[in-house]
Design an enzyme around this catalytic site. Structure first.
Site, short mmCIF file in Angstrom:
data_model
loop_
_atom_site.label_atom_id
_atom_site.label_comp_id
_atom_site.label_asym_id
_atom_site.label_seq_id
_atom_site.Cartn_x
_atom_site.Cartn_y
_atom_site.Cartn_z
N ARG A 175 0.86 -1.18 0.00
CA ARG A 175 0.00 0.00 0.00
C ARG A 175 0.90 1.23 0.00
NH1 ARG A 175 -0.66 2.52 4.94
NH2 ARG A 175 0.42 1.53 6.68
N ARG A 179 -2.28 10.81 2.55
CA ARG A 179 -2.92 11.60 3.61
C ARG A 179 -3.62 12.79 3.00
NH1 ARG A 179 1.85 12.22 8.07
NH2 ARG A 179 2.15 10.01 8.55
N ARG A 252 20.76 -5.39 0.93
CA ARG A 252 21.21 -4.16 0.29
C ARG A 252 22.14 -3.44 1.27
NH1 ARG A 252 21.74 -2.98 -4.52
NH2 ARG A 252 21.02 -0.84 -4.45
N ARG A 283 19.57 10.15 -0.84
CA ARG A 283 19.18 11.29 -0.01
C ARG A 283 20.41 11.98 0.56
NH1 ARG A 283 16.28 8.47 5.31
NH2 ARG A 283 18.02 7.15 5.96
N GLU A 303 23.87 9.45 0.88
CA GLU A 303 23.70 8.00 1.01
C GLU A 303 23.62 7.36 -0.37
OE1 GLU A 303 20.55 6.65 3.48
OE2 GLU A 303 21.18 7.83 5.23
N TYR A 350 13.85 -6.52 8.93
CA TYR A 350 14.07 -5.08 9.08
C TYR A 350 13.33 -4.58 10.31
CZ TYR A 350 14.57 -0.16 8.41
OH TYR A 350 14.90 1.15 8.63
N ASP A 352 12.73 -1.57 13.13
CA ASP A 352 12.96 -0.21 13.63
C ASP A 352 13.55 -0.32 15.03
OD1 ASP A 352 12.07 1.31 11.45
OD2 ASP A 352 9.97 1.05 12.03
#
Length: 370
Positions: A175, A179, A252, A283, A303, A350, A352
């Site tokens: 998805r 917003r 990666r 970025r 990066e 992954y 957080d």
């Protein structure tokens, strides 16, 4: 018989998982030795002080969580500031707010109401919703249409994954959050911020009073290190632990180019993404903005995504079917082992930061309190 082992736990890795595990074990009267191959604690959260700025040496780390217990837990070691992640995307010199919100839609089309924005997105995406998406490109187009996809998704995603979007599976983008409010806060979590003074304050607090040895290659002296403790906690790459028995798990990688600039403010924001495929970096970070710095100079980091290798630090697991099946083989073997595995690399997931901390707290609670 008195045991000759000096420690209850040998913890391989001084990142967040290892540090939280060690802290919780120490609270319960256990002795720990933490070893790490790097010359610093904190894993990828490590901050290097440059020009009095806390530079996120391994990329931006923004703490966010909905779990008040975890928020209170980290704030017991160091107070966090009020930083809110509001990245900006640069496409051919034009700037767009992220995540996709009413500011972004106004910048793209001049729309001022949610109804106007929804109408354009619906018109652009409906033609791609007639068949089952076969790749990431088809999936993204069916969700947001051409303008958002081609300007803000396609090039960035190809750089990030090192593959054409038509070669990436559709499930990578299940998805795309849209917003229909003027809200640039990237995260929806209730709590968000950066440790005042940098993440080293958090890592140092967690490992206070615990034996730590840095610059230690665990695999070069595995037998002797394991013999020092009753149990080993391993937070590195699970495939490396088992000598790649079932094949290498793919990741990666990233390369970080840090640069000191003799100006006070380079880009006015901590994070700006570059979404064009022909710009090699994804970025630019300007670290002083994470802590609202007023230093006379600034430090920026570009990066560059790349393929990880055995020699390079892995960052993002490639959780496709092939790699996930391979990991399950390692996980099954680990379930029969006396070693404890935990963290991003050991679980090939992954995480957080709040999830890493939560996993370590859950493991220690189960281990010590049941």
């Amino acid at each position: 018989m008195v045991s000759s082992k000096k420690y209850d736990f040998l913890i391989v890795g001084a990142g967040l998982y290892g540090a939280v595990f060690a802290h919780e074990a120490k609270k319960r009267g256990k002795t720990c030795l933490v070893v790490d191959k790097r010359e610093h604690i904190g894993g990828n959260t490590f901050c290097k002080k440059i020009e009095d700025i806390n530079v996120h040496a391994y990329g931006a780390h923004i703490f966010h969580t909905n779990d008040k217990k975890i928020w209170d837990y980290v704030n017991d070691f160091v107070p966090f500031n009020r930083y809110t992640n509001s990245p900006v995307a640069n496409h051919k010199g034009s700037l767009y707010n992220l995540p996709f919100n009413m500011n972004t839609f106004y910048q793209l089309w001049g729309t001022k109401t949610p109804a106007e924005a929804k109408s354009i997105i619906d018109e652009q995406s409906k033609k791609y919703q007639k068949k089952q998406p076969q790749n990431l490109e088809e999936q993204a187009l069916s969700l947001v249409g051409e303008d958002i996809y081609y300007k803000l998704i396609k090039g960035y995603t190809e750089k990030q994954w090192g593959r054409k979007v038509t070669e990436l599976p559709a499930f990578i983008i299940k998805r795309l959050p849209l917003r229909f409010t003027f809200d640039n806060n990237y995260f929806n979590d209730s709590f968000q911020g950066i440790p005042i003074g940098g993440y080293n304050e958090l890592s140092g607090g967690l490992l206070d009073g615990i034996d730590v040895q840095l610059g230690v290659n665990y695999f070069k002296d595995k037998v002797a290190l394991d013999a020092m403790a009753h149990k080993t906690v391993f937070t590195g790459k699970i495939d490396e632990y088992y000598n790649y028995e079932f094949g290498k798990l793919e990741y990666r990688g990233l390369r970080f180019d840090h640069e000191i600039l003799a100006i006070e403010n380079y880009q006015g924001n901590a994070v700006i993404n570059y979404t064009e495929a022909d710009i090699p970096y994804t970025r630019i970070l300007e670290h002083k903005h994470f802590e609202f710095g007023q230093q006379k100079k600034t430090v920026i980091t570009k990066e560059y995504p790349l393929e990880a290798s055995t020699e390079l630090e892995p960052y993002y697991p490639i959780n496709d079917e092939k790699n996930n099946n391979r990991y399950l083989q390692y996980k099954n073997k680990a379930s029969k082992d006396l070693v404890l595995f935990g963290g991003r690399l050991a679980e090939y997931k992954y995480y957080d930061m709040h999830q890493v901390i939560g996993a370590a707290l859950s493991k220690t609670k189960k281990l010590f309190d049941n």
